[in-house]
Scaffold this active site. Sequence first.
Site, PDB file in Angstrom:
ATOM      1  N   HIS A 175      -4.635 -15.895 -27.419  1.00  0.00           N
ATOM      2  CA  HIS A 175      -5.723 -16.181 -26.462  1.00  0.00           C
ATOM      3  C   HIS A 175      -5.412 -17.479 -25.738  1.00  0.00           C
ATOM      4  O   HIS A 175      -4.814 -18.392 -26.304  1.00  0.00           O
ATOM      5  CB  HIS A 175      -7.077 -16.296 -27.176  1.00  0.00           C
ATOM      6  CG  HIS A 175      -8.227 -16.103 -26.256  1.00  0.00           C
ATOM      7  ND1 HIS A 175      -8.778 -17.129 -25.535  1.00  0.00           N
ATOM      8  CD2 HIS A 175      -8.898 -14.983 -25.892  1.00  0.00           C
ATOM      9  CE1 HIS A 175      -9.760 -16.647 -24.788  1.00  0.00           C
ATOM     10  NE2 HIS A 175      -9.863 -15.342 -24.987  1.00  0.00           N
ATOM     11  N   HIS A 195      -5.282  -9.152 -19.831  1.00  0.00           N
ATOM     12  CA  HIS A 195      -6.741  -9.367 -19.896  1.00  0.00           C
ATOM     13  C   HIS A 195      -7.379  -8.098 -20.480  1.00  0.00           C
ATOM     14  O   HIS A 195      -6.971  -7.633 -21.532  1.00  0.00           O
ATOM     15  CB  HIS A 195      -7.227  -9.729 -18.474  1.00  0.00           C
ATOM     16  CG  HIS A 195      -8.638 -10.223 -18.390  1.00  0.00           C
ATOM     17  ND1 HIS A 195      -9.327 -10.761 -19.444  1.00  0.00           N
ATOM     18  CD2 HIS A 195      -9.521 -10.258 -17.348  1.00  0.00           C
ATOM     19  CE1 HIS A 195     -10.556 -11.107 -19.059  1.00  0.00           C
ATOM     20  NE2 HIS A 195     -10.698 -10.796 -17.778  1.00  0.00           N
ATOM     21  N   ARG A 244     -15.806 -11.969 -31.739  1.00  0.00           N
ATOM     22  CA  ARG A 244     -16.087 -10.599 -31.279  1.00  0.00           C
ATOM     23  C   ARG A 244     -15.270  -9.607 -32.101  1.00  0.00           C
ATOM     24  O   ARG A 244     -15.707  -8.484 -32.341  1.00  0.00           O
ATOM     25  CB  ARG A 244     -15.763 -10.475 -29.777  1.00  0.00           C
ATOM     26  CG  ARG A 244     -16.594 -11.422 -28.909  1.00  0.00           C
ATOM     27  CD  ARG A 244     -16.113 -11.448 -27.474  1.00  0.00           C
ATOM     28  NE  ARG A 244     -14.754 -11.941 -27.356  1.00  0.00           N
ATOM     29  CZ  ARG A 244     -14.065 -12.011 -26.220  1.00  0.00           C
ATOM     30  NH1 ARG A 244     -14.620 -11.590 -25.085  1.00  0.00           N
ATOM     31  NH2 ARG A 244     -12.834 -12.490 -26.193  1.00  0.00           N
ATOM     32  N   SER A 302     -11.457 -12.224 -15.092  1.00  0.00           N
ATOM     33  CA  SER A 302     -12.483 -11.427 -14.394  1.00  0.00           C
ATOM     34  C   SER A 302     -13.660 -12.297 -13.931  1.00  0.00           C
ATOM     35  O   SER A 302     -14.091 -12.193 -12.775  1.00  0.00           O
ATOM     36  CB  SER A 302     -12.962 -10.263 -15.259  1.00  0.00           C
ATOM     37  OG  SER A 302     -13.322 -10.702 -16.547  1.00  0.00           O
ATOM     38  N   ASP A 315      -9.937  -7.412 -28.253  1.00  0.00           N
ATOM     39  CA  ASP A 315      -9.331  -6.105 -27.983  1.00  0.00           C
ATOM     40  C   ASP A 315      -8.600  -5.518 -29.193  1.00  0.00           C
ATOM     41  O   ASP A 315      -8.290  -4.324 -29.206  1.00  0.00           O
ATOM     42  CB  ASP A 315      -8.344  -6.224 -26.812  1.00  0.00           C
ATOM     43  CG  ASP A 315      -9.044  -6.707 -25.557  1.00  0.00           C
ATOM     44  OD1 ASP A 315     -10.157  -6.225 -25.301  1.00  0.00           O
ATOM     45  OD2 ASP A 315      -8.489  -7.568 -24.856  1.00  0.00           O
TER      46      ASP A 315
HETATM   47  N1  NMX Z   1       2.713 -11.397 -28.553  1.00  0.00           N
HETATM   48  C1  NMX Z   1       3.915 -11.911 -28.181  1.00  0.00           C
HETATM   49  N2  NMX Z   1       4.045 -13.081 -27.528  1.00  0.00           N
HETATM   50  C2  NMX Z   1       2.926 -13.779 -27.284  1.00  0.00           C
HETATM   51  C3  NMX Z   1       1.644 -13.321 -27.665  1.00  0.00           C
HETATM   52  C4  NMX Z   1       1.559 -12.061 -28.312  1.00  0.00           C
HETATM   53  N3  NMX Z   1       0.399 -11.527 -28.668  1.00  0.00           N
HETATM   54  N4  NMX Z   1       0.732 -14.229 -27.269  1.00  0.00           N
HETATM   55  C5  NMX Z   1       1.402 -15.222 -26.654  1.00  0.00           C
HETATM   56  N5  NMX Z   1       2.721 -14.945 -26.652  1.00  0.00           N
HETATM   57  C6  NMX Z   1       3.798 -15.722 -26.038  1.00  0.00           C
HETATM   58  C7  NMX Z   1       3.554 -15.855 -24.551  1.00  0.00           C
HETATM   59  O1  NMX Z   1       3.945 -14.682 -23.873  1.00  0.00           O
HETATM   60  C8  NMX Z   1       4.373 -17.088 -24.229  1.00  0.00           C
HETATM   61  O2  NMX Z   1       5.715 -16.707 -24.231  1.00  0.00           O
HETATM   62  P1  NMX Z   1       6.800 -17.366 -23.197  1.00  0.00           P
HETATM   63  O3  NMX Z   1       6.721 -18.847 -23.432  1.00  0.00           O
HETATM   64  O4  NMX Z   1       8.079 -16.726 -23.587  1.00  0.00           O
HETATM   65  O5  NMX Z   1       6.314 -17.002 -21.818  1.00  0.00           O
HETATM   66  C9  NMX Z   1       4.153 -17.964 -25.464  1.00  0.00           C
HETATM   67  O6  NMX Z   1       3.785 -17.057 -26.532  1.00  0.00           O
HETATM   68  C10 NMX Z   1       3.057 -19.003 -25.310  1.00  0.00           C
HETATM   69  O7  NMX Z   1       1.875 -18.349 -24.916  1.00  0.00           O
HETATM   70  P2  NMX Z   1       0.431 -18.961 -25.260  1.00  0.00           P
HETATM   71  O8  NMX Z   1       0.303 -20.270 -24.572  1.00  0.00           O
HETATM   72  O9  NMX Z   1       0.200 -18.911 -26.733  1.00  0.00           O
HETATM   73  O10 NMX Z   1      -0.522 -17.849 -24.633  1.00  0.00           O
HETATM   74  P3  NMX Z   1      -1.139 -17.797 -23.168  1.00  0.00           P
HETATM   75  O11 NMX Z   1      -2.363 -18.649 -23.187  1.00  0.00           O
HETATM   76  O12 NMX Z   1      -0.124 -18.062 -22.115  1.00  0.00           O
HETATM   77  O13 NMX Z   1      -1.536 -16.282 -23.064  1.00  0.00           O
HETATM   78  C11 NMX Z   1      -2.528 -14.241 -23.759  1.00  0.00           C
HETATM   79  C12 NMX Z   1      -2.702 -15.759 -23.684  1.00  0.00           C
HETATM   80  C13 NMX Z   1      -3.836 -13.638 -24.261  1.00  0.00           C
HETATM   81  C14 NMX Z   1      -2.223 -13.694 -22.358  1.00  0.00           C
HETATM   82  C15 NMX Z   1      -1.359 -13.919 -24.725  1.00  0.00           C
HETATM   83  O14 NMX Z   1      -1.684 -14.376 -26.015  1.00  0.00           O
HETATM   84  C16 NMX Z   1      -0.998 -12.445 -24.776  1.00  0.00           C
HETATM   85  O15 NMX Z   1      -0.216 -11.988 -23.928  1.00  0.00           O
HETATM   86  N6  NMX Z   1      -1.589 -11.679 -25.737  1.00  0.00           N
HETATM   87  C17 NMX Z   1      -1.387 -10.229 -25.784  1.00  0.00           C
HETATM   88  C18 NMX Z   1      -2.253  -9.544 -24.724  1.00  0.00           C
HETATM   89  C19 NMX Z   1      -3.718  -9.597 -25.073  1.00  0.00           C
HETATM   90  O16 NMX Z   1      -4.125  -9.307 -26.194  1.00  0.00           O
HETATM   91  N7  NMX Z   1      -4.559  -9.933 -24.086  1.00  0.00           N
HETATM   92  C20 NMX Z   1      -6.019  -9.871 -24.274  1.00  0.00           C
HETATM   93  C21 NMX Z   1      -6.752 -11.196 -24.119  1.00  0.00           C
HETATM   94  C22 NMX Z   1      -8.225 -10.985 -24.331  1.00  0.00           C
HETATM   95  N8  NMX Z   1      -8.838 -10.305 -23.197  1.00  0.00           N
HETATM   96  O17 NMX Z   1      -9.492  -9.295 -23.352  1.00  0.00           O
HETATM   97  O18 NMX Z   1      -8.711 -10.774 -22.050  1.00  0.00           O
HETATM   98  C1  MLT Z   2     -12.325 -12.488 -22.083  1.00  0.00           C
HETATM   99  O1  MLT Z   2     -13.217 -11.945 -22.740  1.00  0.00           O
HETATM  100  O2  MLT Z   2     -12.476 -12.736 -20.869  1.00  0.00           O
HETATM  101  C2  MLT Z   2     -11.006 -12.755 -22.724  1.00  0.00           C
HETATM  102  O3  MLT Z   2     -11.134 -13.092 -24.072  1.00  0.00           O
HETATM  103  C3  MLT Z   2     -10.089 -13.654 -21.957  1.00  0.00           C
HETATM  104  C4  MLT Z   2     -10.476 -15.100 -21.803  1.00  0.00           C
HETATM  105  O4  MLT Z   2     -11.502 -15.570 -22.258  1.00  0.00           O
HETATM  106  O5  MLT Z   2      -9.646 -15.809 -21.183  1.00  0.00           O
END
Ligand code: NMX
Ligand code: MLT
Length: 400
Positions: free
Chosen positions: A277, A230, A286, A200, A332
């Site tokens: 994350h 996100h 947070r 964002s 979250d």
């Molecule tokens: N559950 C299952 N798989 C996960 C999760 C999770 N919570 N987090 C990461 N992975 C997987 C990811 O999908 C990837 O899989 P693949 O190689 O098969 O594509 C692998 O682990 C490596 O990912 P990372 O490098 O650890 O994570 P990345 O930096 O790419 O993504 C998020 C970060 C936040 C997108 C990821 O952890 C996620 O999808 N979390 C769940 C959604 C979430 O809670 N998002 C909120 C973030 C905070 N916000 O408010 O923005």
């Molecule tokens: C945020 O607050 O924007 C989320 O934790 C995602 C991020 O920092 O990448």
Amino acid sequence: MRGITGMVYETSLLDAHEGIRFRGFTIPELQAKLPKAPGGTEPLPEGLFWLLLTGEIPSESDVKGLTEDWRSRSKVPAHVFKAIDGLPVETHPMTQFGVGIMALQTESQFAKKYAEGVNKKDYWSYCYEDSMNLIARLPEVAAYVYRRKYKGGQAIASNPQLDWAGNFAHLLGYGSNAGFTDLMRLYLTIHADHEGGNVSAHTVHLVGSALSDPYLAFAAGMNGLAGPLHGLANQEVIKWIFEMQKALGTEVPSSEQIAEYVKKTLSEGKVVPGYGHAVLRKTDPRFSAQAEFAKKHMPNDPLVKTVTNIFETVPPILSSLGKIKNPWPNVDAHSGALLVHYGMKEYEYYTVLFGVSRAIGTLAALVWDRALAFPLERPKSVTTAAVKAWLKGEEQIWGE
Ligand code: NMX
Ligand code: MLT
């Protein structure tokens, strides 16, 4: 672009192990230093905006002045509500919120002055005026969406005696609950900013770099926040917990039951929402701030108990997969349980609350983008053929 330093962003900085600092201050430091409402225990978001914009902790009277300034700017033109009313009532709240922000764009002083031919040295001051007006008007637009979708369209009039977050709680219909009001002040403070690279904030910065006005830039950022990886993760967490409770037939599942349900979620190729994350490598401070709030205000809440059980169960399972860089909870993972406690169970609305807060950080940062005269953002891209050639040592793909 993971880990590639690619932008200057003034208002906050994220350390992978320590978490966020707003102009150098941690969340507990902000809770101690920022002014509070009379009788309130959490910081006023007005104070955070002052800090992010100026780099200085404001006094009580600075914050009072800002509350009054925003109140004087808060009138939302009637056509904004009409634009939202044009959508089916069941439309997702983030879409209704985005349409409301876009409809507010008719008020942009930046766009008007640009069309008249303003000197680029003055961009920042119109960006500032738009940002102040937009922040002042967001609570009424956001609350309108909530009351329209979930409360039969019965909007509530603003209370000019209240601070920005207090009035937002009132507009939503929770103003008589002191706990919810204090939660809103904390919520709108801690979600405001997370350095510049999150989807964002980066989007607001990128779109703003085209000299799109703050309304256009912020609306774009909100479309990014509406993605499930996100900000939309805050609705996904509660949806996932409610589905788990239903599937298991219990309000407070045991650790073993949670572990089984997590494994099922993973086996279906889904993410566990609220965990992981892109930058953080520890529990999000947070999350911890919200857990502290829960300990103080709702120590026996069953949903909070489940959130705590999930926190104790999920990280080892995610770690055991060997590919997830951060198995710990993010912001979250906790926020929905606090809202449910006070009766706000309509989880599809939660990302709008995140969005109202994110205006504080991203728009303070946007004013600095224009003040520092940052140029158009335009990274270089290459084709897969070029990447293959580079891997064979046949082509250079990195820019000058
Ligand atoms: N559950 C299952 N798989 C996960 C999760 C999770 N919570 N987090 C990461 N992975 C997987 C990811 O999908 C990837 O899989 P693949 O190689 O098969 O594509 C692998 O682990 C490596 O990912 P990372 O490098 O650890 O994570 P990345 O930096 O790419 O993504 C998020 C970060 C936040 C997108 C990821 O952890 C996620 O999808 N979390 C769940 C959604 C979430 O809670 N998002 C909120 C973030 C905070 N916000 O408010 O923005
Ligand atoms: C945020 O607050 O924007 C989320 O934790 C995602 C991020 O920092 O990448």
